[in-house]
Enzyme design. Structure first.
Site, mmCIF file in Angstrom:
data_model
loop_
_atom_site.group_PDB
_atom_site.id
_atom_site.type_symbol
_atom_site.label_atom_id
_atom_site.label_comp_id
_atom_site.label_asym_id
_atom_site.label_seq_id
_atom_site.Cartn_x
_atom_site.Cartn_y
_atom_site.Cartn_z
ATOM 1 N N GLY A 57 0.824 -1.209 0.000
ATOM 2 C CA GLY A 57 0.000 0.000 0.000
ATOM 3 C C GLY A 57 0.854 1.254 0.000
ATOM 4 N N SER A 58 0.459 2.224 0.801
ATOM 5 C CA SER A 58 1.136 3.521 0.784
ATOM 6 C C SER A 58 2.595 3.449 1.199
ATOM 7 C CB SER A 58 0.384 4.517 1.678
ATOM 8 O OG SER A 58 -0.867 4.845 1.103
ATOM 9 N N THR A 59 2.991 2.413 1.942
ATOM 10 C CA THR A 59 4.402 2.309 2.305
ATOM 11 C C THR A 59 5.268 2.026 1.083
ATOM 12 O OG1 THR A 59 4.247 -0.066 2.807
ATOM 13 C CG2 THR A 59 3.846 1.473 4.626
#
Length: 259
Positions: free
Chosen positions: A90-92
């Site tokens: 995801g956003s990581t």
């Protein structure tokens, strides 16, 4: 002794020992934090990986739920989740997209127009929180974790380059840790990407990684762009008592110090 059977006597040989890179006090705190967060958030599980960026040494690798070796209720409960279980970063994973763009002409101050939603090849992409159309730099897109912004940033590199940076950061690659049932993660080759694969990859979807792999992504950035293979064995002690350090892990530059 069995009658008429041959005998073979082997003298006892002193055993050796393995010294891990794990720091026991840090490991304990990680385990406690894991258990606390699972209960607090009613989560299915939790993993914690603490890695020293300059050496690749794993200082803590914890998970919850865990098991007691003397009371194993099922084989499933013994899975080494940080090195075996995969999840979409995801956003990581957005730092990988940002790094690829910075390596190929973009700067932290490159401006973008970022609406709440964008349509690419007939597929809509939107940000997590509603917002009016705004002007953000590449750094701002990363800071605000904008999916729409990252879809635009990814357009500045080719699919082949995008794929190459995911691999260079260690995704879809074995970690090399001497632990059972390791996973290399899941990253389809460019030849198997569908219409918007590169867009979803821009914000960390359409790919799966282990906690050890994602710790390595951020360790690479913290180490000035040099990725060091993770290690969990510091060295061994032979029967004579002599300590032999483990070989130095492989390292390679992934991004420039400026990036």
């Amino acid at each position: 002794i069995l009658p008429f059977a041959s005998t073979k006597v082997r003298p006892l040989v002193p055993g050796g020992d393995v010294r891990l890179t794990i720091i026991s006090s840090l490991q304990y705190e990680a385990q406690q934090a894991c258990a606390e967060q699972v209960k607090l958030n009613k989560a299915d599980n939790c993993t914690v990986v603490v890695e020293q960026p300059s050496t690749g040494r794993i200082l803590a690798m914890a998970q919850y739920p865990t098991f007691t070796p003397t009371d194993v209720t099922s084989v499933a409960s013994t899975v080494d989740m940080p090195n075996s279980s995969v999840f979409p970063p995801g956003s990581t994973g957005k730092v990988i997209t940002a790094a690829a763009a910075l390596e190929h002409g973009e700067t932290p101050m490159t401006p973008y127009t970022v609406p709440e939603q964008i349509v690419v090849n007939g597929f809509p992409f939107h940000d997590a929180d509603p917002h009016p159309t705004e002007r953000l730099t590449l750094a701002g897109i990363l800071a605000h974790s904008s999916n729409v912004g990252m879809v635009q940033v990814a357009q500045h590199v080719s699919p082949q380059v995008q794929y190459r940076y995911f691999r260079a950061f260690g995704l879809d690659e074995p970690t090399g840790l001497p632990l059972p049932d390791p996973s290399s993660g899941l990253l389809p080759p460019v030849s198997k990407w569908w219409a918007t694969e590169r867009d979803t990859l821009a914000f960390g979807q359409g790919v799966a990684a282990t906690a050890v792999q994602m710790a390595g992504v951020y360790a690479t950035i913290a180490n000035g762009g040099i990725r060091v293979d993770p290690s969990i064995v510091a060295g061994t002690t032979g029967p004579s008592g002599k300590y032999v350090p483990a070989p130095r892990p492989h390292s390679q530059r992934v991004i420039t110090p400026k990036t």
